[in-house]
Enzyme design. Structure first.
Site, PDB file in Angstrom:
ATOM      1  N   SER A  27      28.129  -7.934 -16.022  1.00 33.20           N
ATOM      2  CA  SER A  27      28.441  -6.629 -16.631  1.00 33.20           C
ATOM      3  C   SER A  27      27.614  -5.513 -15.996  1.00 33.20           C
ATOM      4  CB  SER A  27      28.153  -6.659 -18.136  1.00 33.20           C
ATOM      5  OG  SER A  27      29.058  -7.487 -18.789  1.00 33.20           O
ATOM      6  N   SER A 169      35.401  -2.923 -27.753  1.00 37.69           N
ATOM      7  CA  SER A 169      35.500  -3.265 -26.338  1.00 37.69           C
ATOM      8  C   SER A 169      34.565  -2.392 -25.508  1.00 37.69           C
ATOM      9  CB  SER A 169      36.938  -3.096 -25.838  1.00 37.69           C
ATOM     10  OG  SER A 169      36.960  -3.124 -24.420  1.00 37.69           O
ATOM     11  N   GLN A 171      34.463  -2.479 -22.367  1.00 34.27           N
ATOM     12  CA  GLN A 171      35.228  -2.031 -21.196  1.00 34.27           C
ATOM     13  C   GLN A 171      35.964  -0.729 -21.506  1.00 34.27           C
ATOM     14  OE1 GLN A 171      37.661  -5.435 -20.325  1.00 34.27           O
ATOM     15  NE2 GLN A 171      35.958  -6.618 -19.492  1.00 34.27           N
ATOM     16  N   ASP A 319      31.875 -13.807 -25.094  1.00 38.15           N
ATOM     17  CA  ASP A 319      31.903 -14.597 -23.856  1.00 38.15           C
ATOM     18  C   ASP A 319      31.218 -15.957 -24.005  1.00 38.15           C
ATOM     19  OD1 ASP A 319      33.258 -12.547 -22.636  1.00 38.15           O
ATOM     20  OD2 ASP A 319      31.498 -11.701 -21.658  1.00 38.15           O
ATOM     21  N   LYS A 346      41.689 -13.082 -23.276  1.00 41.03           N
ATOM     22  CA  LYS A 346      40.711 -13.057 -22.179  1.00 41.03           C
ATOM     23  C   LYS A 346      41.383 -13.632 -20.922  1.00 41.03           C
ATOM     24  CE  LYS A 346      37.237 -11.184 -24.276  1.00 41.03           C
ATOM     25  NZ  LYS A 346      36.767  -9.857 -23.832  1.00 41.03           N
TER      26      LYS A 346
HETATM   27  C1  S3P Z   1      32.607  -6.869 -20.723  1.00 42.14           C
HETATM   28  C2  S3P Z   1      33.064  -6.701 -22.003  1.00 42.14           C
HETATM   29  C3  S3P Z   1      33.746  -7.761 -22.748  1.00 42.14           C
HETATM   30  C4  S3P Z   1      33.496  -9.127 -22.125  1.00 42.14           C
HETATM   31  C5  S3P Z   1      33.681  -9.123 -20.640  1.00 42.14           C
HETATM   32  C6  S3P Z   1      32.722  -8.133 -19.992  1.00 42.14           C
HETATM   33  C7  S3P Z   1      31.938  -5.740 -20.057  1.00 42.14           C
HETATM   34  O1  S3P Z   1      35.134  -7.501 -22.735  1.00 42.14           O
HETATM   35  O2  S3P Z   1      34.351 -10.093 -22.707  1.00 42.14           O
HETATM   36  O3  S3P Z   1      33.444 -10.416 -20.100  1.00 42.14           O
HETATM   37  O4  S3P Z   1      31.281  -5.942 -19.020  1.00 42.14           O
HETATM   38  O5  S3P Z   1      32.051  -4.617 -20.561  1.00 42.14           O
HETATM   39  P1  S3P Z   1      35.846  -6.458 -23.761  1.00 42.14           P
HETATM   40  O6  S3P Z   1      35.410  -5.094 -23.426  1.00 42.14           O
HETATM   41  O7  S3P Z   1      37.326  -6.659 -23.536  1.00 42.14           O
HETATM   42  O8  S3P Z   1      35.417  -6.915 -25.122  1.00 42.14           O
END
Ligand code: S3P
Length: 433
Positions: A27, A169, A171, A319, A346
């Site tokens: 991340s 989320s 992301q 995760d 996922k």
């Molecule tokens: C992540 C956020 C998570 C996680 C992914 C990495 C990130 O996803 O499952 O492996 O780096 O921001 P989501 O934002 O869909 O929850």
């Protein structure tokens, strides 16, 4: 990137012993890579993630004008575009990486031009409406294929919004912060569950001002990012496989140093403690606003008890849930997971694949729309595991295999390289057979 399908045989182990240092957090590497490529100046990172997902982010940013090189000492050097990317007619290939696709969409939505984002078969099935809606509310135009990639973005000047994410989320939050960074006015993202905050910390490290409350993040744009030099902390989600492996053997003792221990990522340590493992944080320091430390895990003779993971905890541990479920049979009282419907969208439907593969190993397991019940006190036997192209499934069942009777064949073992190419070598190093 096309990688040939590989099978791996995992033999049972007696114990997990030794010490490890892990490659950089996925991340954080995505964020450092993307922000450095967008910033002014030359950034340098050591211990950058070695996974294919972060390579996808770097390749997309190179296609947009950034210059990326790997030095002899492994340091990644990135010369940024200074806030303006070069539009390209070619599709930007995000590979298997949802983080790349969702986060880069926010960056590009505020840039003048048209951009196309594509991904592999798994990524092309994952939900993208969650970024289209808020980015269109900001004034961008996104065309999806029935809610999925490929994504066509018509970018340009945006307007700031105040948005509450319907599904927690990090992301999506990051997508909007990267759009807000370039947009006049204050963009605010509100979330019911606090998701990982690496973007907020990274934006600050790159010189931006970000305001936070308990449940919101705001960025007043436009702001510029300035290059940094940083060491990426070891990946706690990769460490999760080894910590869970150590947790299923009474005589285990494992130390992992240089590990990222950001509180929004570290819930696994609390869950393992609740299960009965002894976790000690031996050192703790702050580097580029991220907490980094050394973790030691040992297991008392009583072994693991039981736990329930639900509510906000499920989102924070999303995760790590596959590997926790995979060791559930080896606890005395089982593992119950709820409020984890996101697992179904996922890299694979992780609820279905965990249930199917646990059953293949002879376990009893009950599947729910939003989780699993894995009863404790079960013995597993070696089996053929279908990783379904999903890195975390391949690695989770390699851990379950360590305490099974007989050998386990992991089909699709190459998928581990999406986040953790060194996984099998390091497992061989600490598995005492
Ligand atoms: C992540 C956020 C998570 C996680 C992914 C990495 C990130 O996803 O499952 O492996 O780096 O921001 P989501 O934002 O869909 O929850």
């Amino acid at each position: 990137m096309q990688i040939a399908t590989q099978e791996r045989i995992i033999r049972p182990a007696k114990n997990i012993l030794g010490s490890l240092r892990l490659p950089g957090d996925k991340s954080i590497s995505h964020r450092y890579g993307m922000m450095a490529a967008f910033a002014e100046g030359t950034s340098r990172f050591s211990n950058f993630s070695t996974g294919a997902d972060c390579a996808s982010t770097l390749a997309c940013m190179e296609a947009l004008g950034a210059r990326v090189s790997r030095q002899e000492d492994g340091v990644i050097e990135i010369i940024g575009v200074g806030g303006r990317v070069t539009p390209t007619e070619n599709a930007l290939d995000c590979g298997n990486s949802g983080s790349t696709m969702r986060m880069i969409s926010g960056l590009l939505a505020a840039q003048e031009g048209r951009f196309t984002l594509t991904g592999d078969a798994s990524l092309s099935r994952r939900p993208m409406e969650r970024i289209r809606k808020p980015l269109e509310a900001m004034g961008a135009r996104l065309t999806l294929a029935e809610g999925h990639a490929p994504i066509l973005i018509k970018g340009g000047p945006l307007r700031a919004i105040d948005y509450t994410t319907p599904v927690p989320s990090a992301q999506v939050k990051t997508c909007l912060l990267l759009a807000g960074l370039q947009t006049a006015g204050t963009t605010t993202v509100r979330e019911r569950v606090r998701t990982r905050d690496h973007s907020e910390l990274a934006l600050r490290a790159f010189g931006a001002t970000v305001e936070r409350t308990l449940d919101s993040v705001s960025i007043a744009g436009p702001q510029t990012l300035r290059a940094i030099e940083a060491v990426v902390p070891g990946d706690l989600s990769s460490a999760a496989f080894f910590l869970c492996a150590a947790a299923i053997f009474e005589g285990s003792s494992l130390v992992i140093d240089g590990l990222g221990l950001n509180p929004t990522r570290a819930a696994l340590l609390d869950v393992l403690t609740a299960l009965g493992a002894h976790i000690a944080v031996l050192e703790l320091e702050e580097k580029s606003s991220e907490l980094v430390g050394t973790v030691q895990i040992t297991l008392p003779p009583e072994g693991l008890r039981s736990t329930e993971i639900s509510g906000a905890l499920s989102a924070q541990l999303i995760d790590e849930l596959p590997v926790l479920a995979a060791i559930g049979p080896y606890t005395s009282g089982g593992i119950r997971i709820r409020d984890a419907k996101e697992l179904r969208v996922k890299e694979s439907d992780r609820i279905a694949l965990v249930a199917r593969n646990l059953r293949a190993m002879g376990a009893e397991v009950e599947e729910f729309e939003d989780g699993l019940d894995v009863p404790g006190g079960q013995k597993l036997h070696g089996a053929t595991i279908d990783a379904g192209g999903d890195h975390r499934i391949a690695m989770a069942f390699s851990i379950a295999a360590l305490r099974a009777e007989g050998e386990t064949l992991i089909q699709g073992a190459e998928s581990a390289a999406i986040s953790f190419p060194e996984f099998f070598d390091l497992l061989d190093r600490v598995a005492d057979r």
